[in-house]
Design a protein around this motif. Structure first.
Motif, PDB file in Angstrom:
ATOM      1  N   LYS A 179       0.855  -1.176   0.000  1.00 33.72           N
ATOM      2  CA  LYS A 179       0.000   0.000   0.000  1.00 33.72           C
ATOM      3  C   LYS A 179       0.901   1.240   0.000  1.00 33.72           C
ATOM      4  N   LYS A 180       0.535   2.213  -0.794  1.00 35.42           N
ATOM      5  CA  LYS A 180       1.365   3.410  -0.926  1.00 35.42           C
ATOM      6  C   LYS A 180       1.564   4.115   0.403  1.00 35.42           C
ATOM      7  N   GLU A 181       0.636   3.947   1.317  1.00 37.00           N
ATOM      8  CA  GLU A 181       0.700   4.647   2.603  1.00 37.00           C
ATOM      9  C   GLU A 181       1.909   4.246   3.445  1.00 37.00           C
ATOM     10  N   VAL A 182       2.551   3.106   3.157  1.00 36.55           N
ATOM     11  CA  VAL A 182       3.703   2.677   3.951  1.00 36.55           C
ATOM     12  C   VAL A 182       4.990   3.377   3.522  1.00 36.55           C
ATOM     13  N   ILE A 183       4.935   4.119   2.427  1.00 35.71           N
ATOM     14  CA  ILE A 183       6.145   4.763   1.909  1.00 35.71           C
ATOM     15  C   ILE A 183       6.327   6.135   2.530  1.00 35.71           C
ATOM     16  N   ASN A 184       7.510   6.334   3.103  1.00 36.95           N
ATOM     17  CA  ASN A 184       7.901   7.645   3.615  1.00 36.95           C
ATOM     18  C   ASN A 184       9.421   7.761   3.498  1.00 36.95           C
ATOM     19  N   SER A 185       9.985   8.811   4.041  1.00 38.98           N
ATOM     20  CA  SER A 185      11.425   9.047   3.888  1.00 38.98           C
ATOM     21  C   SER A 185      12.270   7.935   4.506  1.00 38.98           C
ATOM     22  N   GLU A 186      11.745   7.253   5.513  1.00 35.15           N
ATOM     23  CA  GLU A 186      12.505   6.196   6.183  1.00 35.15           C
ATOM     24  C   GLU A 186      12.397   4.848   5.474  1.00 35.15           C
ATOM     25  N   THR A 187      11.328   4.635   4.708  1.00 37.29           N
ATOM     26  CA  THR A 187      11.135   3.326   4.071  1.00 37.29           C
ATOM     27  C   THR A 187      11.563   3.297   2.611  1.00 37.29           C
ATOM     28  N   LEU A 188      11.969   4.430   2.059  1.00 42.15           N
ATOM     29  CA  LEU A 188      12.456   4.430   0.678  1.00 42.15           C
ATOM     30  C   LEU A 188      13.689   3.536   0.545  1.00 42.15           C
ATOM     31  N   PHE A 189      14.012   3.149  -0.671  1.00 40.85           N
ATOM     32  CA  PHE A 189      15.187   2.321  -0.935  1.00 40.85           C
ATOM     33  C   PHE A 189      16.462   3.079  -0.564  1.00 40.85           C
ATOM     34  N   ASN A 190      17.425   2.349  -0.030  1.00 44.47           N
ATOM     35  CA  ASN A 190      18.723   2.930   0.309  1.00 44.47           C
ATOM     36  C   ASN A 190      19.545   3.069  -0.972  1.00 44.47           C
ATOM     37  N   GLU A 191      19.764   4.287  -1.408  1.00 46.68           N
ATOM     38  CA  GLU A 191      20.411   4.529  -2.702  1.00 46.68           C
ATOM     39  C   GLU A 191      21.912   4.286  -2.670  1.00 46.68           C
ATOM     40  N   SER A 192      22.484   4.101  -1.491  1.00 46.79           N
ATOM     41  CA  SER A 192      23.915   3.827  -1.413  1.00 46.79           C
ATOM     42  C   SER A 192      24.227   2.360  -1.695  1.00 46.79           C
TER      43      SER A 192
END
Length: 311
Positions: A179-192
């Motif tokens: 669900k889109k609601e679980v996405i926030n700044s902390e749950t985004l993919f780690n780009e490193s």
């Protein structure tokens, strides 16, 4: 059920059309987000052709057209997705018909935020098949014989523990719907992370949200395993370096969310954190024990919260 499907694209010209067409036949899919990541083959041209041909397809690129990796590409897709549900597909893989047939039924349970389902495999050649099955065997995946990728855990309270401790398979991004609601700044993919950013993403979601499995024996997508798959490419040293970096990030992620994680999980993550440095330097015997003790000591001193939990 309306789904946004995110497809990061990098040098996938041989497979991209197949991937997109496998998504287009899914009645639940409302939009397909292609994120072209500065490919050196004809992927951009194919993306542009597909976007002009099908209204459901939206094409994005990173600023100035630079290459930023799969994690950053998926994040760009997540930030531009417009539907309540989001799924993923790698550009060299494909969905099977009725990909979301069971998914929408499972989401009828309101507290479920993430659904994971089985992903099978197809192989470019015998060499790719051998490497893939060796990796599954090393991870102690019970579905070894079929090549099926699926976490064999139906207890929603134990998904995180099973992912960390291993022995029950794993979750592939192609079989994940959120669900889109679980996405926030902390749950985004780690780009490193250039590899394993999908594993870290799934673990972050499992820390705070309820997962529910689909049928263990019903495959909803196929992973096409070929010689250029980054996860099976590279020598042992390269793989150990990747492992060390992943375990360092995982350690910090688990520590940051300590109150949501069991003591058992924290203990295993800490041990792996220390062992990763041992593997990185190829240490054995006495030196291995010394470095492990130093790293464990550093971790406990650096993060005092561990003192009361591990001593």
């Amino acid at each position: 059920m309306k789904v946004s499907v995110i497809i990061p694209v990098f040098n996938a010209s041989l497979y991209l059309t197949r991937a997109v067409e496998s998504v287009l036949i899914q009645p639940e899919v409302d939009e397909i987000i292609l994120v072209e990541d500065d490919s050196t083959d004809d992927s951009l041209v194919i993306c542009q052709m597909l976007a002009s041909k099908y209204d459901k397809i939206k094409l994005f690129r990173h600023k100035d057209g630079v290459n930023k990796g799969a994690g950053a590409s998926r994040n760009l897709g997540l930030l531009n997705a417009t539907n309540e549900y989001i799924a993923f597909l790698d550009a060299d893989d494909y969905y099977l018909p009725e990909r979301f047939f069971d998914t929408q039924k499972i989401f009828q349970t309101k507290e479920v935020k993430v659904v994971f389902e089985a992903v099978g495999a197809d192989y470019q050649n015998s060499t790719a098949k051998i490497k893939h099955l060796e990796r599954i065997k090393a991870a102690n995946n019970p579905a070894l014989n079929s090549g099926n990728t699926m976490l064999l855990e139906s207890d929603t309270s134990k998904v995180l523990e099973s992912l960390i401790l291993g022995g029950k398979g794993w979750i592939h991004l192609n079989g994940l719907t959120i669900k889109k609601e679980v996405i926030n700044s902390e749950t985004l993919f780690n780009e490193s992370l250039r590899v394993s950013q999908d594993s870290e993403f799934i673990i972050k979601l499992a820390i705070k949200h309820k997962f529910k499995n689909g049928q263990f024996d019903r495959i909803v997508a196929i992973r096409y395993v070929h010689d250029n798959n980054r996860i099976i490419a590279g020598d042992d040293k390269t793989k150990f370096i990747r492992k060390a970096r992943f375990n360092k990030i995982l350690f910090r992620t688990v520590l940051k969310n300590s109150k949501f994680v069991s003591f058992r999980v924290k203990k295993v993550v800490l041990i792996r954190y220390s062992e990763s440095f041992i593997y990185y330097f190829y240490l054995k015997g006495f030196f291995r024990k010394i470095v492990k003790a130093i790293i464990l000591g550093y971790a406990i001193l650096r993060f005092p919260v561990l003192i009361k939990e591990f001593i």
